[in-house]
Design a protein around this motif. Structure first.
Motif, PDB file in Angstrom:
ATOM      1  N   LEU A 196     -10.060   0.704   1.969  1.00 22.82           N
ATOM      2  CA  LEU A 196      -8.943   0.734   1.683  1.00 22.82           C
ATOM      3  C   LEU A 196      -8.333   1.725   2.319  1.00 22.82           C
ATOM      4  O   LEU A 196      -9.046   2.877   2.453  1.00 22.82           O
ATOM      5  CB  LEU A 196      -8.590   0.709   0.120  1.00 22.82           C
ATOM      6  CG  LEU A 196      -8.852  -0.986  -0.677  1.00 22.82           C
ATOM      7  CD1 LEU A 196      -8.598  -0.774  -1.728  1.00 22.82           C
ATOM      8  CD2 LEU A 196      -8.005  -1.557   0.449  1.00 22.82           C
ATOM      9  N   SER A 225       0.724  -1.348  -0.231  1.00 23.67           N
ATOM     10  CA  SER A 225      -0.036  -0.172  -0.033  1.00 23.67           C
ATOM     11  C   SER A 225       0.545   0.720  -0.307  1.00 23.67           C
ATOM     12  O   SER A 225      -0.019   2.267  -0.141  1.00 23.67           O
ATOM     13  CB  SER A 225      -0.810  -0.117   0.968  1.00 23.67           C
ATOM     14  OG  SER A 225      -0.545  -0.042   2.152  1.00 23.67           O
ATOM     15  N   PHE A 230      -5.218  -5.494   6.271  1.00 20.64           N
ATOM     16  CA  PHE A 230      -6.545  -5.501   5.897  1.00 20.64           C
ATOM     17  C   PHE A 230      -7.664  -5.337   5.904  1.00 20.64           C
ATOM     18  O   PHE A 230      -9.115  -4.870   6.008  1.00 20.64           O
ATOM     19  CB  PHE A 230      -5.971  -5.120   4.045  1.00 20.64           C
ATOM     20  CG  PHE A 230      -5.283  -3.421   4.108  1.00 20.64           C
ATOM     21  CD1 PHE A 230      -5.063  -2.869   5.113  1.00 20.64           C
ATOM     22  CD2 PHE A 230      -4.803  -3.141   2.419  1.00 20.64           C
ATOM     23  CE1 PHE A 230      -4.063  -1.901   4.906  1.00 20.64           C
ATOM     24  CE2 PHE A 230      -4.051  -2.015   2.281  1.00 20.64           C
ATOM     25  CZ  PHE A 230      -3.602  -2.200   3.190  1.00 20.64           C
ATOM     26  N   GLU A 231      -8.111  -7.249   6.528  1.00 22.53           N
ATOM     27  CA  GLU A 231      -9.202  -7.441   6.949  1.00 22.53           C
ATOM     28  C   GLU A 231      -9.301  -7.107   7.945  1.00 22.53           C
ATOM     29  O   GLU A 231     -10.505  -6.845   8.015  1.00 22.53           O
ATOM     30  CB  GLU A 231      -8.911  -9.091   6.717  1.00 22.53           C
ATOM     31  CG  GLU A 231     -10.004  -9.806   6.719  1.00 22.53           C
ATOM     32  CD  GLU A 231     -10.501 -10.033   7.921  1.00 22.53           C
ATOM     33  OE1 GLU A 231     -11.153 -10.691   7.853  1.00 22.53           O
ATOM     34  OE2 GLU A 231      -9.269  -9.996   9.200  1.00 22.53           O
ATOM     35  N   TYR A 263      -5.294 -11.106   7.557  1.00 21.87           N
ATOM     36  CA  TYR A 263      -3.901  -9.731   6.782  1.00 21.87           C
ATOM     37  C   TYR A 263      -4.964  -8.265   7.485  1.00 21.87           C
ATOM     38  O   TYR A 263      -5.921  -8.608   8.266  1.00 21.87           O
ATOM     39  CB  TYR A 263      -4.534  -9.340   5.279  1.00 21.87           C
ATOM     40  CG  TYR A 263      -4.375 -10.460   3.936  1.00 21.87           C
ATOM     41  CD1 TYR A 263      -3.051 -10.415   3.226  1.00 21.87           C
ATOM     42  CD2 TYR A 263      -4.428 -12.493   4.489  1.00 21.87           C
ATOM     43  CE1 TYR A 263      -2.368 -10.915   2.920  1.00 21.87           C
ATOM     44  CE2 TYR A 263      -3.037 -12.348   3.229  1.00 21.87           C
ATOM     45  CZ  TYR A 263      -2.337 -12.334   2.777  1.00 21.87           C
ATOM     46  OH  TYR A 263      -1.928 -13.659   2.024  1.00 21.87           O
ATOM     47  N   LEU A 319      -9.337   6.029   5.478  1.00 20.16           N
ATOM     48  CA  LEU A 319     -10.143   4.709   5.112  1.00 20.16           C
ATOM     49  C   LEU A 319     -11.192   5.252   4.288  1.00 20.16           C
ATOM     50  O   LEU A 319     -12.074   6.298   4.763  1.00 20.16           O
ATOM     51  CB  LEU A 319     -10.469   3.855   6.451  1.00 20.16           C
ATOM     52  CG  LEU A 319      -9.236   2.799   6.171  1.00 20.16           C
ATOM     53  CD1 LEU A 319      -8.537   3.384   7.154  1.00 20.16           C
ATOM     54  CD2 LEU A 319     -10.202   1.572   7.045  1.00 20.16           C
ATOM     55  N   LEU A 364      -3.576  -5.863  -3.012  1.00 18.90           N
ATOM     56  CA  LEU A 364      -4.708  -4.599  -3.745  1.00 18.90           C
ATOM     57  C   LEU A 364      -4.776  -5.014  -4.952  1.00 18.90           C
ATOM     58  O   LEU A 364      -5.685  -4.248  -5.580  1.00 18.90           O
ATOM     59  CB  LEU A 364      -3.277  -3.724  -3.003  1.00 18.90           C
ATOM     60  CG  LEU A 364      -3.240  -3.117  -1.536  1.00 18.90           C
ATOM     61  CD1 LEU A 364      -2.868  -1.868  -1.725  1.00 18.90           C
ATOM     62  CD2 LEU A 364      -5.082  -2.934  -1.054  1.00 18.90           C
ATOM     63  N   TYR A 393       2.065  -7.129   6.885  1.00 14.96           N
ATOM     64  CA  TYR A 393       2.105  -6.675   7.623  1.00 14.96           C
ATOM     65  C   TYR A 393       3.642  -7.011   8.771  1.00 14.96           C
ATOM     66  O   TYR A 393       4.279  -6.466   9.711  1.00 14.96           O
ATOM     67  CB  TYR A 393       0.989  -6.750   8.361  1.00 14.96           C
ATOM     68  CG  TYR A 393       0.863  -5.357   9.864  1.00 14.96           C
ATOM     69  CD1 TYR A 393       1.291  -4.015   9.693  1.00 14.96           C
ATOM     70  CD2 TYR A 393       0.317  -6.065  10.868  1.00 14.96           C
ATOM     71  CE1 TYR A 393       0.513  -3.387  10.319  1.00 14.96           C
ATOM     72  CE2 TYR A 393       0.392  -5.268  11.832  1.00 14.96           C
ATOM     73  CZ  TYR A 393       0.702  -4.021  11.954  1.00 14.96           C
ATOM     74  OH  TYR A 393       0.731  -3.190  12.939  1.00 14.96           O
ATOM     75  N   ARG A 420      -6.310   5.374   9.298  1.00 14.66           N
ATOM     76  CA  ARG A 420      -4.359   4.324  10.501  1.00 14.66           C
ATOM     77  C   ARG A 420      -3.513   5.320  10.497  1.00 14.66           C
ATOM     78  O   ARG A 420      -3.625   6.362   9.638  1.00 14.66           O
ATOM     79  CB  ARG A 420      -4.529   2.702   9.334  1.00 14.66           C
ATOM     80  CG  ARG A 420      -3.807   3.238   7.849  1.00 14.66           C
ATOM     81  CD  ARG A 420      -3.317   2.014   7.645  1.00 14.66           C
ATOM     82  NE  ARG A 420      -2.426   2.587   5.988  1.00 14.66           N
ATOM     83  CZ  ARG A 420      -1.727   1.904   5.754  1.00 14.66           C
ATOM     84  NH1 ARG A 420      -1.217   0.557   6.221  1.00 14.66           N
ATOM     85  NH2 ARG A 420      -1.218   1.928   4.612  1.00 14.66           N
ATOM     86  N   ALA A 435      -3.626   3.343  -0.330  1.00 14.53           N
ATOM     87  CA  ALA A 435      -3.636   2.670  -1.384  1.00 14.53           C
ATOM     88  C   ALA A 435      -4.054   2.993  -2.467  1.00 14.53           C
ATOM     89  O   ALA A 435      -4.460   1.963  -3.258  1.00 14.53           O
ATOM     90  CB  ALA A 435      -4.732   1.196  -0.998  1.00 14.53           C
TER      91      ALA A 435
END
Length: 297
Positions: A241, A100, A201-202, A199, A166, A225, A129, A266, A245
């Motif tokens: 996202l 990202s 992002f999840e 993950y 986000l 992505l 990550y 984030r 990203a």
């Protein structure tokens, strides 16, 4: 016990083949075999066992290999410290980054840094990550850019460089595609396209939906992505996202929409090891990054 013996041992352990190790090191096979035999004699244990034409570590060999890797990384780091002490503006830095941050943050930072410090080189490593965090701990990489910044890891120092919101990414034929902003709860009936469990992002998306009072109905998953964006563009669902990203605000097939409630964001920053000092060139880069983003603020 000599450093040469340990390096030969590690090469054979990683390749599980004496001839391949000799070829890679550009030395005779007999020289490697002799040095490993001397090492085993000094330790009083068998480090390898033969399996056909290959060799495999014995149980005690695996233990010795693990500790040897740690020791050799420390020795290499110490040598780097000495080499760069003479000229901290020369050297090399192993930098980790997630996908990202690859298209915007990383190239911008490195381009500015290279103009000021042209003699410092980089070895770049992309990763997930958890991979980036573990690689900083194990000395596989020196520093890493990461988001969100870990704040409770006892072995990592995390410096926040900035925070980012986000956004929702929806297909262009979505009823809300032309909206400037939405409440996330307005999307609770939509199918979601997310990264698999585990993950980061999840987790960001799931936590955001929970804040909005619902659990998303996940119908499709992608592991990078481009796959996630492609599935959204194909009309398979929507996703959440962080801003970095997105390489473009809108594309031919998708639209990016701000989320006004709840406000989801984030942190993005740089992580360094807590229990070892950075080499001079790494310190130069680390301080540059902190100052660079302070000036942007």
């Amino acid at each position: 016990m000599e450093l040469r013996q340990l390096r030969y041992f590690m090469e054979v352990a990683e390749r599980e083949h004496v001839s391949d190790a000799a070829l890679h090191l550009h030395i005779a096979q007999s020289a490697i075999s002799r040095q490993i035999a001397n090492l085993e004699a000094e330790l009083g244990v068998q480090l390898f066992e033969r399996t056909g034409r290959n060799v495999k570590l014995t149980p005690i060999g695996k233990t010795f290999f693990y500790h040897t890797k740690v020791a050799m990384k420390a020795i290499d780091h110490a040598k780097k410290q000495v080499d760069e002490y003479i000229d901290p503006e020369r050297g090399s830095i192993k930098i980790g980054f997630p996908t990202s941050l690859a298209s915007n943050l990383l190239p911008n930072v490195l381009a500015v840094f290279k103009k000021k410090y042209p003699n410092i080189s980089f070895h770049l490593r992309q990763g997930s990550y958890s991979f980036l965090i573990e690689s900083v701990k194990s000395r596989e990489i020196d520093v890493a850019f990461l988001g969100p910044v870990p704040i409770d890891d006892p072995d990592i120092i995390g410096d926040i460089l900035f925070s980012e919101d986000l956004y929702a990414l929806v297909p262009n034929d979505h009823p809300m595609a032309n909206r400037k902003s939405i409440y996330l709860a307005e999307l609770k009936q939509d199918p979601f396209v997310l990264f698999p469990k585990g993950y980061i992002f999840e987790k960001l998306a799931m936590d955001g939906c929970k804040q909005a009072g619902f659990e998303p109905h996940v119908t499709s998953e992608g592991e990078d992505l481009d796959a996630i964006k492609g599935l959204v563009a194909a009309g398979m669902g929507i996703t959440l996202l962080p801003e970095s990203a997105f390489s473009e605000v809108n594309t031919t097939f998708t639209s990016k929409i701000a989320i006004s409630n709840p406000q989801l964001c984030r942190t993005v920053g740089i992580i360094t090891p807590k229990h070892r000092n950075l080499a001079p060139s790494e310190t130069v880069f680390y301080q540059f990054v902190l100052n660079h983003f302070r000036n942007l603020d």
